[in-house]
Design a protein around this motif. Structure first.
Motif, PDB file in Angstrom:
ATOM      1  N   GLU A 129     -74.798 -43.662  35.742  1.00 23.62           N
ATOM      2  CA  GLU A 129     -75.871 -43.787  36.725  1.00 23.62           C
ATOM      3  C   GLU A 129     -76.082 -42.526  37.543  1.00 23.62           C
ATOM      4  OE1 GLU A 129     -74.802 -47.135  39.089  1.00 23.62           O
ATOM      5  OE2 GLU A 129     -75.319 -48.600  37.541  1.00 23.62           O
ATOM      6  N   GLU A 130     -75.058 -41.677  37.651  1.00 30.09           N
ATOM      7  CA  GLU A 130     -75.152 -40.485  38.480  1.00 30.09           C
ATOM      8  C   GLU A 130     -74.812 -39.250  37.666  1.00 30.09           C
ATOM      9  OE1 GLU A 130     -73.926 -41.825  42.922  1.00 30.09           O
ATOM     10  OE2 GLU A 130     -72.307 -41.895  41.450  1.00 30.09           O
ATOM     11  N   SER A 131     -75.327 -38.120  38.123  1.00 31.50           N
ATOM     12  CA  SER A 131     -75.016 -36.849  37.485  1.00 31.50           C
ATOM     13  C   SER A 131     -73.701 -36.306  38.039  1.00 31.50           C
ATOM     14  CB  SER A 131     -76.141 -35.840  37.744  1.00 31.50           C
ATOM     15  OG  SER A 131     -76.236 -35.551  39.132  1.00 31.50           O
ATOM     16  N   LEU A 132     -73.210 -35.257  37.412  1.00 33.42           N
ATOM     17  CA  LEU A 132     -71.974 -34.639  37.873  1.00 33.42           C
ATOM     18  C   LEU A 132     -72.117 -34.113  39.293  1.00 33.42           C
ATOM     19  CD1 LEU A 132     -70.929 -32.686  34.638  1.00 33.42           C
ATOM     20  CD2 LEU A 132     -69.942 -34.802  35.522  1.00 33.42           C
ATOM     21  N   GLY A 133     -73.300 -33.562  39.603  1.00 33.47           N
ATOM     22  CA  GLY A 133     -73.533 -33.040  40.949  1.00 33.47           C
ATOM     23  C   GLY A 133     -73.514 -34.134  42.014  1.00 33.47           C
ATOM     24  N   GLN A 134     -74.094 -35.275  41.691  1.00 37.84           N
ATOM     25  CA  GLN A 134     -74.089 -36.381  42.647  1.00 37.84           C
ATOM     26  C   GLN A 134     -72.678 -36.901  42.907  1.00 37.84           C
ATOM     27  OE1 GLN A 134     -76.971 -38.734  40.414  1.00 37.84           O
ATOM     28  NE2 GLN A 134     -78.388 -38.634  42.148  1.00 37.84           N
ATOM     29  N   ILE A 135     -71.879 -36.968  41.839  1.00 32.69           N
ATOM     30  CA  ILE A 135     -70.490 -37.418  42.010  1.00 32.69           C
ATOM     31  C   ILE A 135     -69.705 -36.421  42.850  1.00 32.69           C
ATOM     32  CG2 ILE A 135     -68.371 -37.996  40.785  1.00 32.69           C
ATOM     33  CD1 ILE A 135     -70.108 -38.843  38.417  1.00 32.69           C
ATOM     34  N   THR A 153     -70.002 -37.979  32.199  1.00 31.90           N
ATOM     35  CA  THR A 153     -71.276 -38.693  32.276  1.00 31.90           C
ATOM     36  C   THR A 153     -71.732 -39.031  30.861  1.00 31.90           C
ATOM     37  OG1 THR A 153     -72.472 -36.588  32.337  1.00 31.90           O
ATOM     38  CG2 THR A 153     -71.972 -37.628  34.446  1.00 31.90           C
ATOM     39  N   GLU A 154     -71.567 -40.276  30.484  1.00 32.35           N
ATOM     40  CA  GLU A 154     -71.907 -40.734  29.129  1.00 32.35           C
ATOM     41  C   GLU A 154     -72.175 -42.238  29.180  1.00 32.35           C
ATOM     42  OE1 GLU A 154     -73.177 -40.965  25.825  1.00 32.35           O
ATOM     43  OE2 GLU A 154     -72.303 -38.958  26.071  1.00 32.35           O
ATOM     44  N   THR A 155     -73.064 -42.701  28.298  1.00 31.86           N
ATOM     45  CA  THR A 155     -73.393 -44.126  28.246  1.00 31.86           C
ATOM     46  C   THR A 155     -73.116 -44.738  26.873  1.00 31.86           C
ATOM     47  OG1 THR A 155     -75.702 -43.561  27.745  1.00 31.86           O
ATOM     48  CG2 THR A 155     -75.147 -43.979  30.058  1.00 31.86           C
ATOM     49  N   GLU A 156     -72.881 -43.957  25.840  1.00 35.34           N
ATOM     50  CA  GLU A 156     -72.584 -44.515  24.519  1.00 35.34           C
ATOM     51  C   GLU A 156     -71.110 -44.899  24.481  1.00 35.34           C
ATOM     52  OE1 GLU A 156     -72.467 -45.880  20.789  1.00 35.34           O
ATOM     53  OE2 GLU A 156     -71.143 -44.224  21.355  1.00 35.34           O
ATOM     54  N   ILE A 157     -70.827 -46.154  24.222  1.00 44.20           N
ATOM     55  CA  ILE A 157     -69.488 -46.695  24.409  1.00 44.20           C
ATOM     56  C   ILE A 157     -68.465 -46.053  23.481  1.00 44.20           C
ATOM     57  CG2 ILE A 157     -69.898 -48.613  22.821  1.00 44.20           C
ATOM     58  CD1 ILE A 157     -67.780 -48.642  26.052  1.00 44.20           C
ATOM     59  N   MET A 158     -68.845 -45.714  22.255  1.00 45.08           N
ATOM     60  CA  MET A 158     -67.886 -45.128  21.321  1.00 45.08           C
ATOM     61  C   MET A 158     -67.491 -43.719  21.756  1.00 45.08           C
ATOM     62  SD  MET A 158     -67.304 -47.648  19.515  1.00 45.08           S
ATOM     63  CE  MET A 158     -66.039 -46.793  18.572  1.00 45.08           C
ATOM     64  N   ARG A 159     -68.429 -42.979  22.352  1.00 49.37           N
ATOM     65  CA  ARG A 159     -68.083 -41.660  22.882  1.00 49.37           C
ATOM     66  C   ARG A 159     -67.159 -41.794  24.093  1.00 49.37           C
ATOM     67  NH1 ARG A 159     -74.132 -38.939  22.785  1.00 49.37           N
ATOM     68  NH2 ARG A 159     -74.453 -39.008  20.509  1.00 49.37           N
ATOM     69  N   VAL A 160     -67.391 -42.810  24.898  1.00 54.86           N
ATOM     70  CA  VAL A 160     -66.520 -43.062  26.045  1.00 54.86           C
ATOM     71  C   VAL A 160     -65.107 -43.382  25.570  1.00 54.86           C
ATOM     72  CG1 VAL A 160     -66.076 -44.627  27.974  1.00 54.86           C
ATOM     73  CG2 VAL A 160     -68.400 -43.812  27.542  1.00 54.86           C
ATOM     74  N   ILE A 177     -70.871 -51.168  33.857  1.00 54.93           N
ATOM     75  CA  ILE A 177     -70.837 -51.827  32.558  1.00 54.93           C
ATOM     76  C   ILE A 177     -72.247 -52.110  32.043  1.00 54.93           C
ATOM     77  CG2 ILE A 177     -70.689 -54.124  33.580  1.00 54.93           C
ATOM     78  CD1 ILE A 177     -68.897 -52.913  30.381  1.00 54.93           C
ATOM     79  N   GLN A 178     -73.238 -52.194  32.952  1.00 51.65           N
ATOM     80  CA  GLN A 178     -74.613 -52.461  32.530  1.00 51.65           C
ATOM     81  C   GLN A 178     -75.308 -51.227  31.958  1.00 51.65           C
ATOM     82  OE1 GLN A 178     -73.432 -53.954  35.306  1.00 51.65           O
ATOM     83  NE2 GLN A 178     -73.649 -56.080  34.660  1.00 51.65           N
ATOM     84  N   THR A 179     -74.746 -50.040  32.136  1.00 52.60           N
ATOM     85  CA  THR A 179     -75.403 -48.832  31.645  1.00 52.60           C
ATOM     86  C   THR A 179     -74.876 -48.371  30.291  1.00 52.60           C
ATOM     87  OG1 THR A 179     -73.835 -47.437  32.858  1.00 52.60           O
ATOM     88  CG2 THR A 179     -75.876 -48.052  33.988  1.00 52.60           C
ATOM     89  N   VAL A 180     -73.674 -48.792  29.908  1.00 51.50           N
ATOM     90  CA  VAL A 180     -73.129 -48.369  28.619  1.00 51.50           C
ATOM     91  C   VAL A 180     -73.715 -49.240  27.502  1.00 51.50           C
ATOM     92  CG1 VAL A 180     -71.015 -47.447  29.589  1.00 51.50           C
ATOM     93  CG2 VAL A 180     -71.108 -49.842  28.946  1.00 51.50           C
ATOM     94  N   TYR A 181     -73.749 -48.695  26.302  1.00 52.86           N
ATOM     95  CA  TYR A 181     -74.340 -49.404  25.165  1.00 52.86           C
ATOM     96  C   TYR A 181     -73.644 -48.987  23.882  1.00 52.86           C
ATOM     97  CZ  TYR A 181     -76.711 -45.085  23.836  1.00 52.86           C
ATOM     98  OH  TYR A 181     -76.968 -43.804  23.426  1.00 52.86           O
ATOM     99  N   HIS A 182     -73.796 -49.824  22.850  1.00 48.27           N
ATOM    100  CA  HIS A 182     -73.288 -49.526  21.516  1.00 48.27           C
ATOM    101  C   HIS A 182     -74.488 -49.185  20.642  1.00 48.27           C
ATOM    102  CE1 HIS A 182     -71.003 -49.479  17.907  1.00 48.27           C
ATOM    103  NE2 HIS A 182     -69.951 -50.129  18.406  1.00 48.27           N
TER     104      HIS A 182
END
Length: 456
Positions: A129-135, A153-160, A177-182
């Protein structure tokens, strides 16, 4: 040859599936919760084979219960006493924790503060949900410095999952959990299928790699965790942030905990430097209590394993319109209507032509019936215009016959009242109790309790 596609409908509340669309769910009976999902059969087969391979790799043989080692010392103390209490004594390696709450209430702040306190343990913070700068800006505002904290910063679950296996952190934070996806699934992120599949993969990662996973979850407008109800059954611990965003108080409650007591509560205060734990919640909730004002009463609910002293405020005024208003904040509206009916029928106090407003100070929500007596006394105090005089703690459940019923753990409630300087308590009659310095009045019904409070 084109791949054969199949459409199914999944309930976003309970996960029930059907091959055709219906107005309401056939299992939980919720309306308009069925979501259409198109799944390729070939992809389903690939996923099924992958799961079988993972199960074969991690297969274990049955063992005797007595041969299973128990290591309570494996818990990791975070260093924030209120949070450690809610978790049952700290983080358990390999556990899956779901943290929910309203937007802006402090979920991400709490997660970052945990990673800062666990500076000696490697942490991977994954944000969708946030960029590295925001964090980094939030970390600067919270004065967080940690060489062991890695941000991704990643949303693809396998890369995570690949990043987690590569970094080998002891704590993995997923926001949210609502932002990640397969990528195998065709549905959008946040849908029932995506949340369920990603949660299953994270659970598998936690158990296989002994990584503590904390997933932040959104909530619906009703205050429930968004996503299928099966998500709450999959995880080990469900934590819920409660409280008004306009207030400084935050309450963290464990709705489910496989490694400790459920319904345990921790109290925090939000300020410019983040969340600060409150060591004495009763003192905080009673800081503005005025016993000389009518409509005020003090109750003592048990929140988890600890008692709290909470102020209840009632305001009863003549109705301005034809239908009297009934408003309750922090208390069950139907329970308040029941108490009003008992007071009118059994005690002779008339509320049918009056507006009734009830408020629980501090933003906490009272769910225990042991608060009935205090709420009833506050209502009578307001309608009569008479304050209770000497401050008293009222504990007891009120039945339909106006009888005051016994409650559990009364001794602990009286000890808390003593510690806060109260000299008088009104409790149910016939209750076994230890010796206490506080003056105790035992009552059998509501009318007797009102007399002991000077409102007969």
């Amino acid at each position: 040859m084109a791949k054969k596609k199949r459409t199914r409908y999944v309930c976003s509340n309970c996960g029930w599936e059907t091959s055709q669309w219906l107005g309401n769910c056939g299992f939980c009976a919720r309306w308009n919760t069925l979501e259409e999902i198109a799944v390729e059969e070939e992809n389903e087969k690939v996923q099924h084979r992958a799961r079988l391979r993972q199960q074969d790799d991690s297969a274990v043989k049955p063992v005797s219960l007595d041969d299973i080692p128990v290591h309570e010392s494996d818990r990791v103390m975070i260093g924030m006493a209120e949070l450690d209490r809610v978790l049952g004594g700290g983080l358990m390696p390999g556990s899956f924790i779901l943290l929910g709450g309203d937007p802006g209430i402090g979920k991400s702040t709490l997660a970052l503060q945990c990673s800062s306190l666990l500076s000696k343990r490697r942490t991977l913070y994954v944000s969708g949900e946030e960029s590295l700068g925001q964090i980094r800006q939030r970390a600067e505002r919270l004065s967080i410095r940690s060489d062991s904290l890695r941000v991704f910063t990643e949303t693809e679950i396998m890369r995570v999952i690949d990043a987690a296996r590569s970094e080998k952190p002891e704590l993995l934070i997923i926001d949210s959990i609502q932002t990640v996806y397969h990528s195998v699934l065709q549905s959008m992120p946040g849908t029932t299928a995506q949340i369920r599949e990603c949660a299953a993969l994270l659970m598998q990662l936690a158990k296989q790699e002994k990584i503590t996973v904390v997933a932040i979850g959104h909530v619906t407008k009703d205050g429930d965790l968004a996503g299928p109800r099966v998500l709450e059954h999959m995880v080990d611990t469900v934590l819920q942030f409660e409280g008004d965003k306009q207030s400084h108080h935050r309450i963290l409650r464990s709705l489910k905990n496989r490694f400790g007591p459920a319904q345990e509560v921790g109290v925090f205060e939000m300020d410019g430097d983040g969340l600060r734990e409150v060591a004495n919640p009763s003192e905080l909730f009673l800081s503005e209590f005025n016993p000389h004002v009518s409509g005020n009463a003090v109750v003592c609910p048990m929140e988890g394993t600890r008692p709290f002293l909470i102020e209840v405020q009632a305001l009863v005024t003549p109705a301005s319109y034809g239908v009297p208003q009934r408003t309750a904040s922090g208390f069950d509206h139907r329970r308040m209507s029941l108490l009003l009916a008992v007071l009118e029928k059994r005690s002779g106090w008339k509320f049918s032509d009056k507006d009734v407003f009830l408020n629980v100070a501090g933003g906490i929500r009272l769910t225990e019936t042991a608060c009935d007596l205090g709420v009833a006394a506050a209502l009578v105090s307001s309608v009569s215009g008479r304050a209770m005089g000497e401050p008293a703690v009222l504990v007891g459940e009120v039945g339909l016959g106006a009888e005051v019923r016994r409650v559990a753990q009364l001794d602990r409630r009286l000890e808390e009242a003593e510690a806060m300087g109260f000299r008088h308590a009104v409790i149910p009659g016939g209750t076994a109790k230890a010796d206490h310095k506080i003056s105790v009045s035992t009552v059998d019904d509501v009318n007797d309790a009102l007399k002991k409070c000077g409102m007969d």
